[in-house]
Design an enzyme around this catalytic site. Structure first.
Site, PDB file in Angstrom:
ATOM      1  N   GLU A   1       4.086 -16.360  17.375  1.00 33.91           N
ATOM      2  CA  GLU A   1       5.045 -16.108  16.312  1.00 33.91           C
ATOM      3  C   GLU A   1       5.585 -14.684  16.428  1.00 33.91           C
ATOM      4  OE1 GLU A   1       5.523 -18.821  13.004  1.00 33.91           O
ATOM      5  OE2 GLU A   1       6.159 -18.799  15.097  1.00 33.91           O
TER       6      GLU A   1
ATOM      7  N   SER B   1      -1.308   7.247  -6.222  1.00 34.95           N
ATOM      8  CA  SER B   1      -0.363   6.993  -5.146  1.00 34.95           C
ATOM      9  C   SER B   1       0.122   8.303  -4.521  1.00 34.95           C
ATOM     10  CB  SER B   1       0.847   6.220  -5.675  1.00 34.95           C
ATOM     11  OG  SER B   1       0.475   4.967  -6.180  1.00 34.95           O
TER      12      SER B   1
ATOM     13  N   HIS C   1      -6.359   3.691  -6.756  1.00 35.08           N
ATOM     14  CA  HIS C   1      -6.437   4.263  -8.097  1.00 35.08           C
ATOM     15  C   HIS C   1      -7.464   5.384  -8.201  1.00 35.08           C
ATOM     16  CE1 HIS C   1      -4.206   1.000 -10.573  1.00 35.08           C
ATOM     17  NE2 HIS C   1      -3.682   1.145  -9.368  1.00 35.08           N
TER      18      HIS C   1
ATOM     19  N   LYS D   1      10.972  -1.459 -12.027  1.00 36.67           N
ATOM     20  CA  LYS D   1      11.403  -1.208 -10.651  1.00 36.67           C
ATOM     21  C   LYS D   1      10.862  -2.282  -9.708  1.00 36.67           C
ATOM     22  CE  LYS D   1      12.469   3.103  -8.297  1.00 36.67           C
ATOM     23  NZ  LYS D   1      12.218   4.548  -8.294  1.00 36.67           N
ATOM     24  N   ASP D   2       9.609  -2.674  -9.923  1.00 28.31           N
ATOM     25  CA  ASP D   2       9.029  -3.738  -9.100  1.00 28.31           C
ATOM     26  C   ASP D   2       9.732  -5.077  -9.331  1.00 28.31           C
ATOM     27  OD1 ASP D   2       7.206  -2.128  -7.842  1.00 28.31           O
ATOM     28  OD2 ASP D   2       5.538  -2.604  -9.181  1.00 28.31           O
TER      29      ASP D   2
END
Length: 432
Positions: A285, A217, A213, A241-242
């Site tokens: 893994e 972005s 911030h 959108k998220d």
């Protein structure tokens, strides 16, 4: 952008003394975001949501787990069979680790593609790499806790890597074990650290968001927003959108939890740990496999020519290569010398980026194979390209590549098209 405003006198009184609501409004509601972010920017929020899921399920599992070598395996079986919804909590936690790495890896590759690591976001990128390292440490220690065969032998192999460090290696291994072998002190230490590290990750995530911030972005065009015409409020445009991305993510997550919960695990981990029986093929893994392949790619000693003096033996070389592949990412903002961020305007870089993606996928596949030919040679080639991409190709591309011309602003492609609709915006941006 309007500031936080409410008619509720109690909320206003509280916010005046502790401005939580103003802070949330500033950073999650009115926060100005670039107007052209696509769904690839969902992975950051998905990673945060997955982290919350992992902490919540981990706390519930810790209430039922017994960190003792004589009882750990049985306590996990009890969670699966006797604790109400214990099977569901464990499967969410177990598969959540894999999905956490999936979204973080996609988040990082998106950053590589669009140049999100470049100035002024170097600290943001560095904090992201620290989060990745903390995730790896947390996941490794968590994999040991079920005390199955692969848990025990994976812990033995990985901790023994530190013995390759000259002079102090054996002391480090004994300190990690809490004794002379992987045993009860090791399990207790790993349980304590596995419980603690997620909260450290949360702290670094807050720093990561703070750094994000500070400058805002990045965006698919890789240029800074020039003014209000280039920005829109985070809510409702990106919260919606998220939520769409979250819905798709939860559907895929549920498919694995309910229909293929052990698909990304190893069947040997349902056999209780036995120090006297070594599994035929020890593998970590899946999310560690590319780094495991790099570890095994170094099969030769590095010596001074014509003297027979060994500078770095194969074991130490493999350890340095594996850890170096991650440490290298810290220096990426300075290794990439191109002033252009987004690969949309860098035709050569775009091609090399996809070669890097293929190399990483090949390393993941090679890491799951036995350490024999042709996999050793293939792993060495892929490892060589990985390091060459960052240490040779990126610095050279900044000097040799001729990028395409950048638009004047984020809104420039929309204005040139003569329309402001979504379809009108999407078409010229794809041309860019």
């Amino acid at each position: 952008m309007s500031g936080f405003n409410t008619n509720n006198r109690a909320v206003k009184w509280f916010d005046n003394r502790l401005p939580i609501f103003s802070y949330v409004n500033e950073h999650l509601v009115d926060y100005p975001a670039p107007r052209n972010l696509n769904y690839l920017w969902n992975f950051g929020s998905l990673a945060g949501i997955t982290l919350v899921i992992m902490i919540a399920t981990g706390l519930l599992l810790a209430m039922q787990y017994t960190p003792h070598v004589d009882h750990a395996f049985d306590s996990v079986e009890r969670i699966m069979r006797d604790v109400n919804f214990g099977w569901l909590i464990r499967y969410i936690h177990m598969n959540g680790a894999s999905f956490f790495f999936i979204v973080v890896y996609l988040h990082m590759f998106r950053g590589l593609y669009y140049g999100s690591y470049k100035a002024p976001r170097e600290v943001l990128w560095g904090l992201g790499v620290i989060i990745l390292l903390l995730m790896m440490a947390t996941a490794f220690m968590g994999y040991v806790l079920p005390w199955g065969q692969m848990s025990y032998w994976g812990a033995t192999v990985i901790t023994n890597l530190f013995s390759a460090i000259p002079l102090v290696g054996d002391s480090i291994v004994s300190w990690l074990w809490g004794g002379f072998a992987v045993d009860n002190p090791t399990l207790n230490r790993f349980f304590a650290l596995h419980y603690l590290l997620p909260f450290v990750i949360v702290a670094v995530v807050f720093l990561h968001l703070w750094a994000l911030h500070r400058f805002g972005s990045n965006n698919p065009l890789g240029i800074e927003a020039k003014g209000p015409q280039d920005k829109i409020p985070f809510h409702p445009y990106y919260t919606v959108k998220d939520l769409v991305g979250l819905g798709v993510f939860l559907i895929l997550f549920a498919l694995f939890v309910f229909y293929a919960p052990n698909y990304m695990g190893h069947p040997d981990n349902y056999i209780e740990a036995d120090p006297l029986v070594t599994p035929s093929h020890i593998v970590p893994e899946w999310y560690f496999l590319p780094f495991y392949a790099m570890l095994r790619a170094i099969t030769f000693d590095i010596s001074i020519p014509f003297t027979g003096i060994t500078l770095i033996d194969a074991k130490l070389g493999g350890v340095l290569t594996m850890f170096g592949s991650i440490i290298l990412l810290f220096f990426l903002p300075w290794l990439d010398s191109s002033p252009v961020r987004s690969s949309r305007f860098r035709p050569l870089y775009k091609n090399f980026f996809w070669v890097l993606v293929v190399a990483c996928l090949v390393l993941g596949y090679v890491g799951a194979q036995p350490p024999e030919e042709p996999w050793v040679t293939i792993g060495q080639i892929a490892t060589a390209y990985y390091f060459a991409h960052f240490l040779i190709i990126l610095p050279l591309l900044g000097r040799l590549e001729r990028p395409k011309p950048l638009p004047a602003s984020i809104s420039d492609p929309v204005l040139k098209s003569g329309g402001a609709g979504t379809s009108a915006q999407a078409k010229p941006m794809e041309k860019a």
